[in-house]
Design a protein around this motif. Structure first.
Motif, mmCIF file in Angstrom:
data_model
loop_
_atom_site.group_PDB
_atom_site.id
_atom_site.type_symbol
_atom_site.label_atom_id
_atom_site.label_comp_id
_atom_site.label_asym_id
_atom_site.label_seq_id
_atom_site.Cartn_x
_atom_site.Cartn_y
_atom_site.Cartn_z
ATOM 1 N N TRP A 4 -24.718 -7.010 -7.760
ATOM 2 C CA TRP A 4 -24.300 -7.774 -7.285
ATOM 3 C C TRP A 4 -25.128 -9.272 -6.486
ATOM 4 O O TRP A 4 -23.729 -10.369 -6.740
ATOM 5 C CB TRP A 4 -23.935 -6.981 -5.413
ATOM 6 N N GLY A 5 -26.564 -8.991 -6.354
ATOM 7 C CA GLY A 5 -26.659 -10.584 -5.860
ATOM 8 C C GLY A 5 -27.228 -11.485 -7.030
ATOM 9 O O GLY A 5 -28.431 -12.602 -6.753
ATOM 10 N N ASN A 6 -26.820 -11.139 -8.304
ATOM 11 C CA ASN A 6 -27.161 -11.569 -9.569
ATOM 12 C C ASN A 6 -26.103 -12.167 -10.438
ATOM 13 O O ASN A 6 -24.575 -11.540 -10.596
ATOM 14 C CB ASN A 6 -27.387 -10.304 -10.724
ATOM 15 N N HIS A 7 -25.860 -13.682 -10.890
ATOM 16 C CA HIS A 7 -24.560 -13.975 -10.925
ATOM 17 C C HIS A 7 -23.836 -13.624 -12.410
ATOM 18 O O HIS A 7 -23.139 -13.431 -12.702
ATOM 19 C CB HIS A 7 -24.379 -15.712 -11.661
ATOM 20 N N CYS A 54 -17.885 -11.040 -10.516
ATOM 21 C CA CYS A 54 -18.033 -11.776 -12.018
ATOM 22 C C CYS A 54 -18.532 -12.084 -13.095
ATOM 23 O O CYS A 54 -17.859 -12.087 -14.102
ATOM 24 C CB CYS A 54 -17.554 -13.011 -11.094
ATOM 25 N N GLY A 55 -19.596 -11.664 -12.853
ATOM 26 C CA GLY A 55 -20.803 -11.449 -13.693
ATOM 27 C C GLY A 55 -20.597 -10.432 -14.946
ATOM 28 O O GLY A 55 -20.258 -10.589 -16.023
ATOM 29 N N ILE A 111 -11.970 -11.271 -6.296
ATOM 30 C CA ILE A 111 -13.141 -10.335 -7.239
ATOM 31 C C ILE A 111 -14.238 -9.625 -6.416
ATOM 32 O O ILE A 111 -15.342 -9.230 -6.526
ATOM 33 C CB ILE A 111 -12.530 -10.851 -8.353
ATOM 34 N N GLU A 112 -15.549 -11.272 -6.301
ATOM 35 C CA GLU A 112 -16.923 -10.564 -5.779
ATOM 36 C C GLU A 112 -17.020 -9.623 -4.499
ATOM 37 O O GLU A 112 -17.887 -9.325 -3.943
ATOM 38 C CB GLU A 112 -17.113 -12.627 -5.725
ATOM 39 N N TYR A 113 -15.463 -10.279 -3.537
ATOM 40 C CA TYR A 113 -16.129 -9.644 -2.064
ATOM 41 C C TYR A 113 -15.115 -8.343 -1.954
ATOM 42 O O TYR A 113 -15.070 -7.590 -0.984
ATOM 43 C CB TYR A 113 -16.004 -10.522 -0.690
#
Length: 162
Positions: free
Chosen positions: A27-30, A35-36, A96-98
């Protein structure tokens, strides 16, 4: 809410499937977050390429989407542009991210519950529910002209009696 379309629905399902199959998730990596992973499906870019492009902007995907400027053509803007052309809004990108869209959460298998943004299984459930919501909206938006029923009554009768 996102514009329902077949490409977006399929991208959400493909992303969920890839995550279920063990695609890298962090999760901490774009490049390998929520989304990544979606961008990997949509753009065919690697997680490393997405990370490189995302680092040309400042912040998480939420901030990147809000600060998006389509005229600069900076690499991160190309990624956001790709998501928006797919039918997503900046709010959708944030959600999407959260994993926060209440409408999507209401359509989770088993009913509403809060999900954790950094848990692979929760991300998969969210993508699947989001695809289902959009598919339902797309189906409900299809209008069949009454004339079609009148001229193809025998087909309608076959369908009704099948």
């Amino acid at each position: 809410m996102a514009h329902p379309n077949l490409q977006l629905i399929q991208a959400l399902r493909d992303t969920a499937s890839r995550l279920k199959s063990g695609n890298h998730y962090a999760w901490g990596n774009h490049g390998s977050c929520n989304c990544g992973n979606l961008l990997q499906v949509v753009t065919q870019l690697s997680k490393e390429e997405i990370l490189t492009y995302a680092q040309t902007g400042i912040g998480e995907w939420t901030e990147l989407a809000e600060d998006y400027c389509p005229t600069t053509n900076a690499p991160v803007n190309l990624l956001i542009n790709k998501l928006e052309k797919l039918g997503l809004t900046p709010t959708d990108i944030h959600n999407i991210e959260y994993l926060e869209d209440r409408e999507v959460l209401n359509h989770l298998e088993g009913g509403f519950c809060w999900l954790k943004r950094n848990v692979r299984e929760d991300v998969v459930a969210y993508f699947e529910a989001f695809a289902n919501v959009l598919e339902e909206k797309l189906i409900n938006s299809i209008e069949i002209p009454a004339e079609l029923f009148a001229t193809n009554n025998h087909i309608v009768q076959q369908l009704v009696h099948a």
